[in-house]
Motif scaffolding. Structure first.
Motif, PDB file in Angstrom:
ATOM      1  N   ALA A 111      -0.506   4.034  12.723  1.00 53.28           N
ATOM      2  CA  ALA A 111      -0.633   5.262  12.600  1.00 53.28           C
ATOM      3  C   ALA A 111      -0.469   5.885  11.251  1.00 53.28           C
ATOM      4  N   ASP A 112       0.387   5.064  10.399  1.00 55.12           N
ATOM      5  CA  ASP A 112       0.725   5.488   9.011  1.00 55.12           C
ATOM      6  C   ASP A 112      -0.017   4.723   7.954  1.00 55.12           C
ATOM      7  N   ALA A 113      -0.971   3.953   8.366  1.00 59.27           N
ATOM      8  CA  ALA A 113      -1.807   3.225   7.384  1.00 59.27           C
ATOM      9  C   ALA A 113      -2.539   4.205   6.260  1.00 59.27           C
ATOM     10  N   PHE A 114      -2.353   3.504   5.188  1.00 58.46           N
ATOM     11  CA  PHE A 114      -3.349   4.174   3.933  1.00 58.46           C
ATOM     12  C   PHE A 114      -4.835   4.271   4.188  1.00 58.46           C
ATOM     13  N   ILE A 115      -5.452   5.147   3.830  1.00 65.35           N
ATOM     14  CA  ILE A 115      -6.827   5.341   4.446  1.00 65.35           C
ATOM     15  C   ILE A 115      -7.936   5.645   3.182  1.00 65.35           C
ATOM     16  N   PRO A 116      -9.098   5.262   3.350  1.00 69.40           N
ATOM     17  CA  PRO A 116     -10.253   5.643   2.304  1.00 69.40           C
ATOM     18  C   PRO A 116     -10.168   7.314   1.881  1.00 69.40           C
ATOM     19  N   ASP A 117     -10.259   7.741   0.823  1.00 68.71           N
ATOM     20  CA  ASP A 117     -10.199   8.863   0.308  1.00 68.71           C
ATOM     21  C   ASP A 117      -9.001   9.582  -0.158  1.00 68.71           C
ATOM     22  N   GLU A 118      -7.733   8.868   0.232  1.00 66.90           N
ATOM     23  CA  GLU A 118      -6.489   9.324  -0.230  1.00 66.90           C
ATOM     24  C   GLU A 118      -6.560   9.146  -1.899  1.00 66.90           C
ATOM     25  N   ILE A 119      -6.117  10.032  -2.544  1.00 65.58           N
ATOM     26  CA  ILE A 119      -5.649   9.842  -3.933  1.00 65.58           C
ATOM     27  C   ILE A 119      -4.263   9.748  -4.154  1.00 65.58           C
ATOM     28  N   VAL A 157      -5.445   7.378  -8.446  1.00 65.96           N
ATOM     29  CA  VAL A 157      -6.329   6.566  -7.895  1.00 65.96           C
ATOM     30  C   VAL A 157      -6.897   6.955  -6.402  1.00 65.96           C
ATOM     31  N   ARG A 158      -8.181   7.036  -6.548  1.00 65.33           N
ATOM     32  CA  ARG A 158      -8.957   7.264  -5.044  1.00 65.33           C
ATOM     33  C   ARG A 158      -9.285   6.097  -4.311  1.00 65.33           C
ATOM     34  N   VAL A 159      -8.793   5.876  -3.277  1.00 63.55           N
ATOM     35  CA  VAL A 159      -8.755   4.655  -2.299  1.00 63.55           C
ATOM     36  C   VAL A 159     -10.292   4.705  -1.902  1.00 63.55           C
ATOM     37  N   GLY A 160     -10.939   3.576  -2.119  1.00 55.44           N
ATOM     38  CA  GLY A 160     -12.525   3.505  -1.727  1.00 55.44           C
ATOM     39  C   GLY A 160     -12.565   2.560  -0.471  1.00 55.44           C
ATOM     40  N   ASN A 161     -11.894   1.622  -0.308  1.00 55.32           N
ATOM     41  CA  ASN A 161     -11.642   0.776   0.875  1.00 55.32           C
ATOM     42  C   ASN A 161     -10.288   0.048   1.088  1.00 55.32           C
ATOM     43  N   ASP A 167      -9.385  12.963  -9.267  1.00 58.67           N
ATOM     44  CA  ASP A 167      -8.931  11.556  -9.410  1.00 58.67           C
ATOM     45  C   ASP A 167      -9.198  10.887 -11.067  1.00 58.67           C
ATOM     46  N   ASP A 168      -8.831   9.789 -11.304  1.00 52.36           N
ATOM     47  CA  ASP A 168      -9.193   9.498 -12.323  1.00 52.36           C
ATOM     48  C   ASP A 168      -9.668   8.013 -12.330  1.00 52.36           C
ATOM     49  N   VAL A 169      -9.836   7.246 -11.236  1.00 52.56           N
ATOM     50  CA  VAL A 169     -10.382   6.032 -10.985  1.00 52.56           C
ATOM     51  C   VAL A 169     -10.731   5.901  -9.732  1.00 52.56           C
ATOM     52  N   ILE A 170     -11.529   4.816  -9.182  1.00 49.71           N
ATOM     53  CA  ILE A 170     -11.886   4.702  -7.933  1.00 49.71           C
ATOM     54  C   ILE A 170     -11.563   3.084  -7.573  1.00 49.71           C
TER      55      ILE A 170
END
Length: 516
Positions: free
Chosen positions: A325-333, A342-346, A440-443
């Protein structure tokens, strides 16, 4: 941590009872130390055509009264290299054990080579010893559960050299480092969950000249390693899976002339996170800690050799990429330690997240270091394995390329059976990770697997450069910092069999041969 120790022997006349077999690794049937061996093998060849083609055991008046001839095949073609010797020894290891041999004495005799060809095989004795040890190694779980002396019965390997030029201290230090790397990489994910991984490292360097510290506090990790902590977030609720930051420092006696700084990816198990690995692709992901394992192995060899002039700092991130439930996910910055958004892509591109924070800390060390060289070491992308097969991929920034760092590693890797290949960092890689919005600054990645992404093992280096702040230290900056990304996804496991293959200990050997 016992292993087959190399012992230098220079007088064959006194070895009949010391060793129980004479192992001739060669491209002919001749021996430099026992001239009558060729006659014996030729006579046996008249009734067994496998002699000279496959390993053959015969009775002979040599050390141990038995002779094992191990052919290495042709060595004179353009594409032949010292791995012919390494692989011949590795593949013969089980036969040696099954034959009841417990104290082998090795001779390596490569005949009929030109001067240039001979130079290519100058480390043949090292390759034979390390190849045999690779084949003899058994997993830590097996050694703990079974009788270690039964499954790893060989404790001594004699190396015959009439000139006495073999540095057995160096060989034993190399194998000690590779064995530590194999144990850390190859052990199952509960035994080597982050706390266990850190504890194993602490034990391995206890009382040594390498200082080691471990960060365990969750709040400190969240504050100082925010990208790494995001990857670990779903594992925090399970105490035995909580992340660890392991820092090792080797200070030489006397003046420092060079500083090496290593970031090691230690994903103790990779579910893929929210971008879950499916269709059986999760099996073998306990080996995703091979980068951190390889760095620890290099530090072990370094500690035993204690070279002068070189200082080494390593930071290893031991993290479990869990799902929950607390896992990081795509689209988080998430803002990195270097202050980069950092924008999470995968979430299955998690290794570069923790490496970026480790590199950011090492960058701060490098700013005041003497002749620094930075490296990230990781089983990072399937693309590296698809593109380069069983070779380590090196991707440099321009300061590293200007210093010829990958070229040095390539040259030494060719001679020590731990080969590397150079991949260039291009503008397309930086374009690939550039932000699409001002949020964001980077993906970190695209949303697909690296194996189906163009330049899938090159563009992560661009992300690491930006997210760690190393882009402020380009070639035209006031303080250029050479950085090389080292992807061992193809070289870290035998035969690319992530679930069952033995870890190789890459890239311990190539770094030892290049810098020590």
């Amino acid at each position: 941590m016992p292993f087959p120790k190399a012992v230098l022997e220079t007088n064959t006349s006194q070895l009949s009872t010391t060793y129980d077999a004479y192992v001739l690794i060669s491209n002919t049937l001749s021996s430099l130390h026992y001239p009558h061996i060729q006659t014996i093998l030729e006579q046996h060849q008249s009734i067994d055509e496998r002699v000279g083609i496959t390993a053959t055991l015969v009775a002979a008046d040599v050390a141990g009264k038995r002779l094992l001839q191990v052919p290495v095949g042709q060595l004179t073609r353009d594409y032949d290299d010292v791995r012919r010797i390494f692989d011949a020894a590795r593949h013969t290891a089980q036969m040696i054990i099954d034959s009841g041999i417990r104290k082998p004495l090795l001779e390596i005799n490569l005949a009929g080579l030109t001067a240039n060809q001979t130079a290519q095989f100058e480390n043949a004795i090292e390759a034979a010893y390390l190849g045999l040890c690779q084949g003899l190694w058994q997993p830590l779980e097996a050694r703990e559960a079974l009788d270690e002396d039964v499954i790893e019965p060989i404790h001594c390997v004699g190396l015959i050299e009439s000139e006495g030029n073999i540095d057995v201290q160096r060989l034993n230090a190399l194998e000690a480092g590779k064995r530590l790397a194999r144990d850390l990489c190859g052990t199952e994910p509960e035994r080597m969950a982050p706390p266990g991984f850190a504890d194993y490292c602490v034990d391995a360097f206890k009382g040594s000249n390498v200082s080691i510290s471990v960060i365990t506090d969750d709040a400190q990790i969240r504050h100082e390693y925010p990208l790494l902590h995001a990857v670990a977030r779903a594992s925090i609720e399970v105490k035995r899976h909580r992340p660890r930051i392991i820092r090792m420092v080797y200070e030489p006696v006397g003046e420092v002339t060079k500083t090496l700084l290593f970031a090691g990816k230690g994903i103790t198990f990779d579910t893929g996170g929210a971008d879950l690995k499916v269709n059986g692709h999760m099996a073998g992901m306990s080996r995703d800690k091979g980068g951190a394992a390889g760095v620890a192995g290099f530090m072990k060899t370094l500690s035993l050799l204690a070279p002068k002039g070189i200082k080494v700092i390593a930071e290893l991130g031991a993290v479990r990429n869990s799902i929950g439930a607390d896992a990081f996910i795509p689209d988080e910055i998430i803002t990195s330690h270097a202050g980069i958004r950092v924008r999470v892509g995968n979430t299955d591109a998690e290794g570069r997240m923790l490496l970026a924070d480790l590199l950011s800390h090492l960058r701060e060390d490098a700013v005041n270091a003497i002749n620094p060289e930075l490296f990230s070491v990781a089983t990072l992308t399937g693309h590296a394995a698809i593109a380069l097969g069983p070779y380590t991929a090196l991707v440099e920034n321009k300061p590293a390329r200007d210093q010829g760092i990958a070229q040095k590693l390539f040259a030494h890797g060719e001679l020590c059976a731990d080969q590397v290949e150079q991949s260039l960092s291009r503008r397309e890689d930086f374009d690939f990770v550039k932000p699409r919005t001002k949020a964001d600054d980077v993906i970190s990645s695209n949303n697909g697997p690296s194996v189906t992404t163009m330049r899938g093992h090159q563009f992560p280096m661009a992300f690491l450069t930006i997210a760690s702040g190393l882009d402020k230290h380009e070639a035209n900056s006031e303080l250029p910092l050479p950085f090389t990304h080292v992807d061992i996804a193809g070289s870290g496991i035998e035969d690319l069999d992530w679930q069952h293959g033995k870890p190789t200990g890459a890239p311990v050997n190539v770094f030892v041969n290049t810098y020590l």
